[in-house]
Design an enzyme around this catalytic site. Structure first.
Site, mmCIF file in Angstrom:
data_model
loop_
_atom_site.group_PDB
_atom_site.id
_atom_site.type_symbol
_atom_site.label_atom_id
_atom_site.label_comp_id
_atom_site.label_asym_id
_atom_site.label_seq_id
_atom_site.Cartn_x
_atom_site.Cartn_y
_atom_site.Cartn_z
ATOM 1 N N HIS A 1 -28.905 74.825 -56.747
ATOM 2 C CA HIS A 1 -27.582 75.166 -56.215
ATOM 3 C C HIS A 1 -27.312 74.316 -54.979
ATOM 4 C CE1 HIS A 1 -30.359 77.345 -53.628
ATOM 5 N NE2 HIS A 1 -29.392 77.349 -52.713
ATOM 6 N N ASP B 1 -25.452 74.957 -51.056
ATOM 7 C CA ASP B 1 -25.018 76.103 -50.239
ATOM 8 C C ASP B 1 -23.505 75.988 -50.037
ATOM 9 O OD1 ASP B 1 -27.613 76.832 -50.138
ATOM 10 O OD2 ASP B 1 -27.931 76.395 -48.012
ATOM 11 N N HIS C 1 -30.369 71.871 -54.222
ATOM 12 C CA HIS C 1 -31.767 72.217 -53.970
ATOM 13 C C HIS C 1 -32.161 73.441 -54.788
ATOM 14 C CE1 HIS C 1 -29.214 74.144 -50.947
ATOM 15 N NE2 HIS C 1 -30.113 75.122 -50.827
ATOM 16 N N ARG D 1 -43.788 84.353 -50.929
ATOM 17 C CA ARG D 1 -43.219 83.477 -49.894
ATOM 18 C C ARG D 1 -42.010 84.166 -49.279
ATOM 19 N NH1 ARG D 1 -39.058 79.317 -50.475
ATOM 20 N NH2 ARG D 1 -39.230 77.835 -48.754
HETATM 21 O O1 LIG Z 1 -36.196 79.411 -49.968
HETATM 22 C C1 LIG Z 1 -35.797 78.309 -49.623
HETATM 23 O O2 LIG Z 1 -36.549 77.432 -49.182
HETATM 24 C C2 LIG Z 1 -34.352 77.965 -49.771
HETATM 25 C C3 LIG Z 1 -33.417 79.122 -49.828
HETATM 26 C C4 LIG Z 1 -32.043 78.711 -50.193
HETATM 27 O O3 LIG Z 1 -31.787 77.626 -50.638
HETATM 28 C C5 LIG Z 1 -30.920 79.659 -50.039
HETATM 29 O O4 LIG Z 1 -31.142 80.834 -49.688
HETATM 30 O O5 LIG Z 1 -29.760 79.231 -50.253
HETATM 31 FE FE LIG Z 2 -29.741 77.165 -50.557
#
Ligand SMILES: O=C(O)CCC(=O)C(=O)O
Ligand SMILES: [Fe+2]
Length: 428
Positions: A214, A216, A270, A280
């Site tokens: 996705h 952001d 990403h 995690r």
């Molecule tokens: O967990 C991550 O490293 C990225 C999280 C992410 O991309 C998001 O919450 O939009």
């Molecule tokens: Fe993200």
């Protein structure tokens, strides 16, 4: 674990399909394995240097935002102690039994602030093996009423992380030639949020994402992660894996910042891969919009007259009885990511310097123009009060001047959001 969402039960069908698949190795190679890289690293202690000495660091920040859309910062001024407290509160919250997270207002917030998995997924590739709490910062007081330690920790964290977001945004805005105080003037607390994600250990980690690919949708995101790693992003057309650095905060450009900067800063795709053994945690804080700032930044459309024909002045026809004029108006939206809503366009024509007596008027109805598009409006108009014989003589000896005023109002469309109306007046 009773705190884990029922991933396996709910998505049994998806999992069974996957087990039958023969090329799982290939799928894994293609979607989950990526070479590890370090993100560009900026030492923010540079901000205590003189203006002059800060310059190269600021350029590095802007370069990273342009080329990577992601970078990491160290010496950002946020104490390790507050991250530890946030992690501790975050773990306590996620450790609650699943039925409580899903069915009770644990944070005294609307139910939809907690989410898990991807309810709409119809294949494993669309599924996210994670759970999250999304907290608009305007709701912190509600959390405090209910859970004071968690609420105060979030409040303290949000304050410092938003100061950091402000610094970074100002540097990036200045690099594009904008006044640095825009952020302070226009960033509303209502447009900031905190998000906490947990990626539980995943027994099918080589076949399912922790978070689907996705971009952001916000303006800027700041992310703190533990040492487990799993974040991947697209760099020069291929997926790479980000080497975790527990000392650093990761900053990334969102869709709104990309749109606002007309594509100069990049909102990069990403995703997160899961881990078979360890869980995690991450938390992100983001700014979703800078309302006024966004509206100021869009470039006005350009207007030009592509064709203007006055039959009365056609020497070969030699006739001043036809008093129409023919016009082709071109409106150009050069914005890379912003569409334009035009109100009714009013055009008024004059002869010579005299603006008190219009010789013709016309109106074009309101319309929408997509980004990077141009639009023509053609019209044949009747004129009034033009001394055609005199104009004809003028043209024969040199030139005659006609003027046109264009008046309208435009709104810019940035993603799904519309700016307020801007008056637009063009005089020629
Ligand atoms: O967990 C991550 O490293 C990225 C999280 C992410 O991309 C998001 O919450 O939009
Ligand atoms: Fe993200």
């Amino acid at each position: 674990m009773e705190s884990d969402p029922p991933f396996q039960e709910t998505f049994k069908t998806l999992l069974v399909d996957l087990m039958k698949e023969e090329n799982t190795e290939k799928v894994h190679e293609k979607f989950f394995v990526a070479e590890e890289y370090e993100l560009p690293l900026i030492d923010l202690s540079c901000l205590s240097l003189s203006e002059f000495d800060q310059e190269p660091y600021k350029r590095d920040i802007a370069d990273a935002a342009k080329k990577w859309g992601f970078f990491q910062v160290v010496n950002h001024g946020i104490s390790q102690e507050i991250f530890e407290r946030m992690q501790c509160e975050q773990a306590k919250l996620f450790r609650q039994p699943f039925y409580r997270k899903a069915n009770e207002k644990l944070l005294n917030l609307p139910m939809d602030c907690y989410s898990w998995g991807t309810p709409t997924a119809n294949s494993l590739m669309q599924f996210s093996w994670s759970e999250a709490f999304h907290i608009p910062l305007t709701h912190i007081s509600r959390i405090k009423e209910f859970n004071c330690t968690l609420g105060s920790t979030i409040e303290e964290f949000a304050k410092v992380v938003l100061e950091l977001a402000q610094k970074i945004t100002e540097i990036l805005a200045e690099n594009l030639g904008y006044k640095s105080t825009f952020f302070v003037e226009n960033c509303l607390p209502s447009s900031c949020y905190l998000r906490m994600n947990r990626y539980p250990p995943c027994p099918v980690s080589s076949k399912v994402f922790g978070l689907m690919p996705h971009t952001d949708s916000d303006f800027l995101t700041i992310l703190y992660q533990d040492q487990v790693g799993g974040l991947q992003l697209v760099k020069d057309g291929k997926w790479i894996s980000v080497k975790p650095n527990p000392e650093a905060l990761i900053i990334n450009i969102g869709d709104l910042f990309q749109a606002w900067s007309n594509g100069t800063y990049k909102s990069i795709e990403h995703r997160v891969v899961t881990n078979g053994e360890v869980e995690r945690f991450i938390f992100t804080s983001g700014v979703t919009a800078l309302v006024l700032w966004l509206s100021l930044r869009a470039s006005n459309p350009t207007c030009s007259i592509q064709y203007f024909y006055v039959p009365a002045l056609n020497k070969t026809a030699n006739s001043t009885t036809n008093t129409t004029i023919y016009l082709d108006l071109k409106l150009d939206n050069k914005n890379k990511f912003k569409g334009i809503y035009y109100d009714v366009l009013n055009l008024t024509f004059y002869y010579g310097q005299n603006r008190s007596l219009p010789i013709a008027n016309t109106m074009f109805p309101a319309f929408y123009q997509g980004h990077k598009k141009n639009t023509h409006r053609k019209e044949l108009l009747n004129t009034n009060g033009v001394p055609w014989e005199a104009v004809f003589r003028k043209v024969s000896n040199g030139k005659a001047v006609f003027r046109v005023d264009l008046a309208t109002a435009v709104r810019f469309k940035i993603m799904a959001w519309k700016t307020k109306k801007h008056k637009l007046m063009v005089r020629d």
